[in-house]
Enzyme design. Structure first.
Site, PDB file in Angstrom:
ATOM      1  N   ASP A   1      41.970  39.834  31.045  1.00 33.30           N
ATOM      2  CA  ASP A   1      41.472  41.061  31.664  1.00 33.30           C
ATOM      3  C   ASP A   1      41.478  42.221  30.680  1.00 33.30           C
ATOM      4  OD1 ASP A   1      41.526  43.397  33.909  1.00 33.30           O
ATOM      5  OD2 ASP A   1      40.822  41.514  34.744  1.00 33.30           O
TER       6      ASP A   1
ATOM      7  N   TRP B   1      38.325  41.694  45.301  1.00 31.41           N
ATOM      8  CA  TRP B   1      38.284  43.141  45.509  1.00 31.41           C
ATOM      9  C   TRP B   1      39.665  43.617  45.944  1.00 31.41           C
ATOM     10  CZ3 TRP B   1      33.776  42.440  49.436  1.00 31.41           C
ATOM     11  CH2 TRP B   1      34.219  41.758  50.563  1.00 31.41           C
ATOM     12  N   LEU B   2      40.117  44.715  45.383  1.00 29.73           N
ATOM     13  CA  LEU B   2      41.419  45.265  45.733  1.00 29.73           C
ATOM     14  C   LEU B   2      41.339  45.941  47.088  1.00 29.73           C
ATOM     15  CD1 LEU B   2      42.528  46.686  42.273  1.00 29.73           C
ATOM     16  CD2 LEU B   2      42.926  44.425  43.257  1.00 29.73           C
TER      17      LEU B   2
ATOM     18  N   ARG C   1      34.797  41.252  40.170  1.00 30.91           N
ATOM     19  CA  ARG C   1      34.602  39.978  39.475  1.00 30.91           C
ATOM     20  C   ARG C   1      34.652  38.828  40.480  1.00 30.91           C
ATOM     21  NH1 ARG C   1      40.384  39.618  36.230  1.00 30.91           N
ATOM     22  NH2 ARG C   1      41.495  38.363  37.784  1.00 30.91           N
TER      23      ARG C   1
ATOM     24  N   GLY D   1      35.873  49.840  48.390  1.00 31.64           N
ATOM     25  CA  GLY D   1      34.943  49.953  49.508  1.00 31.64           C
ATOM     26  C   GLY D   1      34.592  48.638  50.157  1.00 31.64           C
TER      27      GLY D   1
ATOM     28  N   GLU E   1      25.274  55.646  46.500  1.00 34.31           N
ATOM     29  CA  GLU E   1      25.062  55.258  45.109  1.00 34.31           C
ATOM     30  C   GLU E   1      23.571  55.085  44.812  1.00 34.31           C
ATOM     31  OE1 GLU E   1      29.225  53.647  46.109  1.00 34.31           O
ATOM     32  OE2 GLU E   1      27.292  53.751  47.121  1.00 34.31           O
TER      33      GLU E   1
END
Length: 488
Positions: free
Chosen positions: A287, A190-191, A177, A195, A238
Site C-alpha cells: 500500500d 471501502w472504509l 481498491r 460515502g 462530483e
C-alpha cells in the site's frame, strides 16, 4: 484546456510530449509496476502499454505521475492555478451573504455557472458499445495489474465506484481498491466512513436482504476522476464539479441493469450488486505506506455485466512507498486545500502535506500568530474542519517566517521554538487509518500537534530570542562586489 474523455486527454498529453506509447510487451504482473515506478521517480511521461503480455487491451499507467499532469487534468495550465479551484470550492462550501446589490450581482455568475453544469443524461453512450452479460462476464479478460510480489491477487485500483443511498437523490463517487477473487467477483474495500460504505449501510437498514446496486467506471475522463478525489462541498455533486473543471456538462448514461448513472465516455463499466452479508478476507496488498496491509473482511461485489467502448483502454496504477501516483496527486491537491483552509482560518499563510508522509499523515502549517494559544487552535482546526485530515497524525504549526515546504526551515523552528512538554499536544483515541498498523487498535490511535511558533507572554515567562537578520546595505554591497572576489 479541457478534455472531453480519456482519449482526448491522451491525445493532448502526447502532443505535449507527456505520454509515451510502449510497444514492447510488458506484463501486468509486476513488470508494469517496475516500469511505472522508475518513470514516476524520473518525473517521466504517462505510459500507454499497447501490448500487455497476454492481453489485447492496452493499459494506461502513470497518468497523474507529475503535479503538472494533475493540473492539466483539472483544466489548469499550471499547478499554481489549482489555488483558483480551491478558492471556488471554498466559496461554494461556505458562501457568504452578499454585502450589497453590487456584491450580489458579482456573485451571480458563479451560481449560474454551477447550476448550468448539472450532469446531462444521454440515451446512447460509447461506454455501452459492447455489452457482456451473465456467464460471459470474465474479469480475467482485463489486464488488471498484480503490483507487488506479496500481493494476494490482481487489484483494480483506478475504478470510480458509483453508489446511491436509499434516502439520497445524489450519487456518490469514490475510489476504492478491488481485489479480484473470481471471474465475476471482487472485494470492495471501502472504509466505514466513506460515502460508498455509508450508502451501503443505509441500504441494508432500509432494504434488509436486498442486493445493493453498484457500478464501477474504469477510464473516465480526467475531470471526473479528479473530481472524485477532491474535497467537493456536500451541496455539489462530483459530476457537477467535473463539469466546472471541464467547461461542459458531464454526460451520464443509465446502467443497463440498475438506475445508477455512469460517465457516458468511460472506457469500461462494471455493473452488479453487493449481496448483504457476503464478505471475504481482503489482502494483503502493498500500500501507499510502503508496507503490506493486514487482512480484513469487506463486502463482495458481484459483477453481472461489463459494458465497454470498442477497443477499450484499461486505466491502472500502483501504490507503494512514496513517491507513488497517490503521493503526486496529494502534492497537486495540496494547492486546492490551501484556499479552503484559509477561508475558515484566515491566519493560515501556507499548508503543506509532505508526500513522504504518505500524503496526509503529516501536515505543516505556517500562520500569522495573533495571541497565546493560537497555534493550538489552528492545529485542532486542521484535524476537525475537513474530513480529508481525519487521519493526519502529526500537525506542525510554525510562524510565517518559516517555509512550510523546506525541512531545513521546519526543523530549525521545531528545535529552537519548542519545549517538548509545553508545546506538544497529544490526543488519544482518535480515528486513524485502518492501514496504520502502528496504532495500538485498528482504526483508533493518537495524534500529535507540535507548536513551533514564537511564544507569547502567557506561554513563557522568559525573554524570547530575536532572530538574526543580515544588514541589507552590506548584503547589497557584497552582491555588487561578488564577481570581483573570484570566489566560485
Amino acid at each position: 484546456m479541457q478534455y472531453r474523455d480519456l482519449r482526448d486527454f491522451i491525445r493532448g498529453l502526447e502532443q505535449r510530449g507527456e505520454l509515451k506509447r510502449i510497444q514492447v510487451p510488458i506484463s501486468p504482473v509486476l513488470e508494469m509496476t517496475e516500469v511505472c515506478d522508475r518513470t514516476l521517480r524520473a518525473k517521466g511521461p504517462a505510459l500507454l502499454f499497447e501490448k500487455p503480455t497476454g492481453f489485447d487491451i492496452p493499459v494506461l499507467g502513470n497518468l497523474f505521475g507529475t503535479p503538472e499532469r494533475v493540473a492539466m487534468g483539472m483544466g489548469a495550465e499550471s499547478v499554481e492555478e489549482l489555488r483558483e479551484i480551491g478558492k471556488l470550492l471554498a466559496f461554494l462550501k461556505e458562501p457568504e451573504p452578499p454585502k450589497g446589490l453590487k456584491d450580489a450581482w458579482s456573485k451571480l455568475p458563479i451560481f449560474k455557472k454551477v447550476v448550468s453544469m448539472a450532469p446531462k443524461v444521454v440515451k446512447d453512450a460509447v461506454c455501452q458499445e459492447v455489452v457482456v452479460e451473465g456467464d460471459d462476464v470474465d474479469l480475467g479478460q482485463l489486464p488488471i495489474q498484480h503490483c507487488w510480489p506479496g500481493d494476494v491477487a490482481p487489484l483494480i485500483t483506478w475504478g470510480l465506484t458509483v453508489t446511491r443511498g436509499p434516502n439520497k437523490d445524489r450519487q456518490n463517487l469514490g475510489i476504492y481498491r478491488q481485489q479480484v477473487i473470481g471471474r465475476n467477483k471482487v472485494i470492495m474495500r471501502w472504509l466505514s466512513h466513506r460515502g460508498g460504505a455509508l450508502d451501503y449501510r443505509e441500504w441494508c437498514e432500509k432494504n434488509p436482504g436486498q442486493p445493493f446496486p453498484v457500478a464501477v467506471a474504469l477510464g473516465a475522463d480526467p475531470a471526473t476522476i479528479l473530481g472524485a478525489v477532491t474535497p467537493v462541498p456536500d451541496t455539489l455533486s462530483e459530476y457537477a464539479f467535473a463539469g466546472l473543471l471541464r467547461g461542459n456538462r458531464t454526460e451520464l448514461v443509465k446502467c443497463r441493469g440498475s438506475n445508477l448513472q455512469v460517465p457516458a465516455t468511460a472506457e469500461i463499466i462494471l455493473e452488479g450488486v453487493i449481496h448483504p452479508g457476503e464478505m471475504a478476507p481482503e489482502g494483503p496488498y502493498g500500500d501507499h505506506t510502503g508496507y503490506y496491509n493486514e487482512v480484513d473482511s469487506f463486502p463482495v461485489f458481484t459483477v453481472e455485466r461489463i459494458t465497454h467502448r470498442q477497443k477499450p483502454i484499461y486505466h491502472s496504477t500502483y501504490t507503494g512507498r512514496p513517491p507513488d501516483e497517490p503521493a503526486i496527486l496529494g502534492v497537486a491537491l495540496n494547492e486546492v486545500f490551501v484556499p479552503i483552509l484559509q477561508k475558515q482560518f484566515p491566519e493560515i499563510v501556507d499548508f503543506y502535506l509532505p508526500p513522504e508522509g504518505c500524503s496526509y499523515r503529516m501536515a505543516v502549517v505556517t500562520m500569522k500568530k495573533q495571541y497565546p494559544g493560537h497555534a493550538k487552535r489552528v492545529m485542532l482546526g486542521v484535524w476537525s474542519f475537513l474530513r480529508q485530515f481525519m487521519y493526519t497524525k502529526f500537525v506542525i504549526v510554525t510562524d510565517d517566517d518559516i517555509n512550510a515546504r523546506d525541512w531545513n526551515d521546519v526543523i530549525w523552528a521545531i528545535t529552537t521554538r519548542m519545549d517538548p512538554k509545553r508545546d506538544t499536544v497529544m490526543i488519544d483515541n482518535t480515528p486513524i487509518d485502518y492501514l496504520d498498523f502502528a496504532s495500538p487498535v485498528s482504526g483508533l490511535g493518537s495524534k500529535m500537534g507540535l507548536d513551533a511558533t514564537h511564544k507569547w507572554p502567557g506561554e513563557t515567562t522568559r525573554e524570547w530570542g530575536r532572530v538574526i537578520v543580515k544588514d541589507e546595505a552590506v548584503t547589497r554591497r557584497i552582491d555588487e562586489l561578488w564577481d570581483q572576489l573570484g570566489i566560485d
